[in-house]
Design an enzyme around this catalytic site. Sequence first.
Site, PDB file in Angstrom:
ATOM      1  N   SER A 110     -50.817  18.318   4.179  1.00  0.00           N
ATOM      2  CA  SER A 110     -49.687  19.241   4.237  1.00  0.00           C
ATOM      3  C   SER A 110     -49.216  19.528   5.659  1.00  0.00           C
ATOM      4  O   SER A 110     -48.109  20.004   5.844  1.00  0.00           O
ATOM      5  CB  SER A 110     -50.049  20.542   3.525  1.00  0.00           C
ATOM      6  OG  SER A 110     -51.143  21.143   4.169  1.00  0.00           O
ATOM      7  N   HIS A 153     -49.780  19.699  -3.518  1.00  0.00           N
ATOM      8  CA  HIS A 153     -48.433  19.540  -2.946  1.00  0.00           C
ATOM      9  C   HIS A 153     -47.668  18.389  -3.594  1.00  0.00           C
ATOM     10  O   HIS A 153     -46.553  18.084  -3.172  1.00  0.00           O
ATOM     11  CB  HIS A 153     -48.518  19.271  -1.442  1.00  0.00           C
ATOM     12  CG  HIS A 153     -48.657  20.501  -0.611  1.00  0.00           C
ATOM     13  ND1 HIS A 153     -47.617  21.374  -0.384  1.00  0.00           N
ATOM     14  CD2 HIS A 153     -49.730  21.012   0.044  1.00  0.00           C
ATOM     15  CE1 HIS A 153     -48.032  22.362   0.393  1.00  0.00           C
ATOM     16  NE2 HIS A 153     -49.310  22.175   0.655  1.00  0.00           N
ATOM     17  N   LYS A 204     -47.241  26.298  -6.366  1.00  0.00           N
ATOM     18  CA  LYS A 204     -46.262  25.576  -5.541  1.00  0.00           C
ATOM     19  C   LYS A 204     -45.085  25.139  -6.418  1.00  0.00           C
ATOM     20  O   LYS A 204     -44.354  25.992  -6.899  1.00  0.00           O
ATOM     21  CB  LYS A 204     -46.967  24.441  -4.803  1.00  0.00           C
ATOM     22  CG  LYS A 204     -47.878  25.018  -3.715  1.00  0.00           C
ATOM     23  CD  LYS A 204     -48.642  24.015  -2.901  1.00  0.00           C
ATOM     24  CE  LYS A 204     -49.385  24.728  -1.781  1.00  0.00           C
ATOM     25  NZ  LYS A 204     -50.814  24.422  -1.720  1.00  0.00           N
TER      26      LYS A 204
HETATM   27  C1  LIG Z   1     -52.079  25.223  -1.583  1.00  0.00           C
HETATM   28  C2  LIG Z   1     -53.288  24.408  -1.727  1.00  0.00           C
HETATM   29  C3  LIG Z   1     -54.454  24.927  -2.307  1.00  0.00           C
HETATM   30  C4  LIG Z   1     -54.576  26.379  -2.695  1.00  0.00           C
HETATM   31  O1  LIG Z   1     -53.898  26.612  -3.881  1.00  0.00           O
HETATM   32  P1  LIG Z   1     -53.943  28.106  -4.495  1.00  0.00           P
HETATM   33  O2  LIG Z   1     -53.641  27.908  -5.920  1.00  0.00           O
HETATM   34  O3  LIG Z   1     -52.921  28.879  -3.748  1.00  0.00           O
HETATM   35  O4  LIG Z   1     -55.326  28.623  -4.250  1.00  0.00           O
HETATM   36  C5  LIG Z   1     -55.531  24.088  -2.481  1.00  0.00           C
HETATM   37  N1  LIG Z   1     -55.489  22.804  -2.102  1.00  0.00           N
HETATM   38  C6  LIG Z   1     -54.395  22.270  -1.523  1.00  0.00           C
HETATM   39  C7  LIG Z   1     -54.389  20.840  -1.116  1.00  0.00           C
HETATM   40  C8  LIG Z   1     -53.269  23.054  -1.314  1.00  0.00           C
HETATM   41  O5  LIG Z   1     -52.193  22.534  -0.734  1.00  0.00           O
END
Ligand SMILES: *Cc1c(COP(=O)(O)O)cnc(C)c1O
Length: 391
Positions: free
Chosen positions: A180, A208, A235
């Site tokens: 990311s 993502h 997301k």
């Molecule tokens: C955003 C993200 C998370 C965390 O996700 P949440 O549901 O907000 O805890 C975990 N792993 C990756 C790769 C992320 O981009």
Amino acid sequence: MDFYHDINTNLEDLKRQSLYKQEHCLQSPQSTTITTSAQTMINMCANNYLGFANHPQLLQTAQQALTDYGYGMASVRFICGTHAVHQQLEQALATFLQQQDAILYSSCFDANTGLFETILDARDAIISDELNHASIIDGVRLCKAKRLRYRNNDMDDLRSKLKSCQDARYRLIVSDGVFSMDGSLAQVANICTLAKEYNALTMIDDSHAVGVIGATGAGTCEGLPVDIITGTLGKALGGAMGGYVAARQELIAMLRQKSRPYLFSNSLAPVVVATSIQALKLLQQTPELRTNLMHKTTYLRHGLRQLGFEVLGDQHPIVPVLVRQATIAQQMASLLHKQGVYAVGFFYPVVPKDMARVRLQVSAAHSDAELEQVLEIFAHVGKQLQVIKRT
Ligand SMILES: *Cc1c(COP(=O)(O)O)cnc(C)c1O
């Protein structure tokens, strides 16, 4: 020796090193523009890839869900916290991700911390990409398996690490689907090939990517024999909260028995669950949203490169603009805010030294005019800071 005095000293240190995170308080719902007490800005840093965070159809579903299912479950899943909608969402996720079953968690962070220790022990080995998300790192730490780390997306290094742990009982290769900070994709097909060659299992955290990448939006694992997929509902899939693991039926059954964040943390609110089911439907019914998102992403990447900016990554709506120096990244973010673009600067230790960047994230909901304006403001700010040439 004063406990609170020391905490204050450490906080001051963070401020001095410009590592202190200031929270911007929104006074509007999440959208392509956001309003703070100071101003309204074009929002270029939400994970709201499909514009679902405040989608009228999803709001309607959520309102109806409150009426139908109430607000809180007030229980973990195995006591009285499982509603029909929880099982429906788990089935819908499994089907969409081409896995046998899925299990919900309060977050993907929880999913990742509850996974490894439940399925592996000291006889096993985990081979993990060096850029993996903090929740994977913490999850791996909780597990007694031997840990090996390979250089980011480096398949030669992965191969050599796989060779070095052939004596382990099981091997699990673990990677983010999308890195990311870089907007780059993991080489999932090559990871699967190596896994086959060295008799390893595979786990991809596609937080993502689901809703964004792949012919049907199923992520970087679409059509590939990945054993375990984890992801978030926070997301593209609505942006509220929640996470999941999708895998074979018996693995999911074991997680329901033993995974600690699943057993000892409250069940997801049914309003979030029912709305996520609708988000998944909406995603499948509107493939044009993803095409749109990719067009807009290409437009922004291309426009920034034309202006002379160095843009990292590929094929993903995360668009990092490399400025190298931390101070420039900070100044750029602050000038962007003043001129009406909300974006965040990232610098060491979040990214390597001298690789500071301002990261942009495109949404299918951004209008062409908004992205045009972002380019204009970038041209202006880039020249002001001498990141690009004045012409
Ligand atoms: C955003 C993200 C998370 C965390 O996700 P949440 O549901 O907000 O805890 C975990 N792993 C990756 C790769 C992320 O981009």
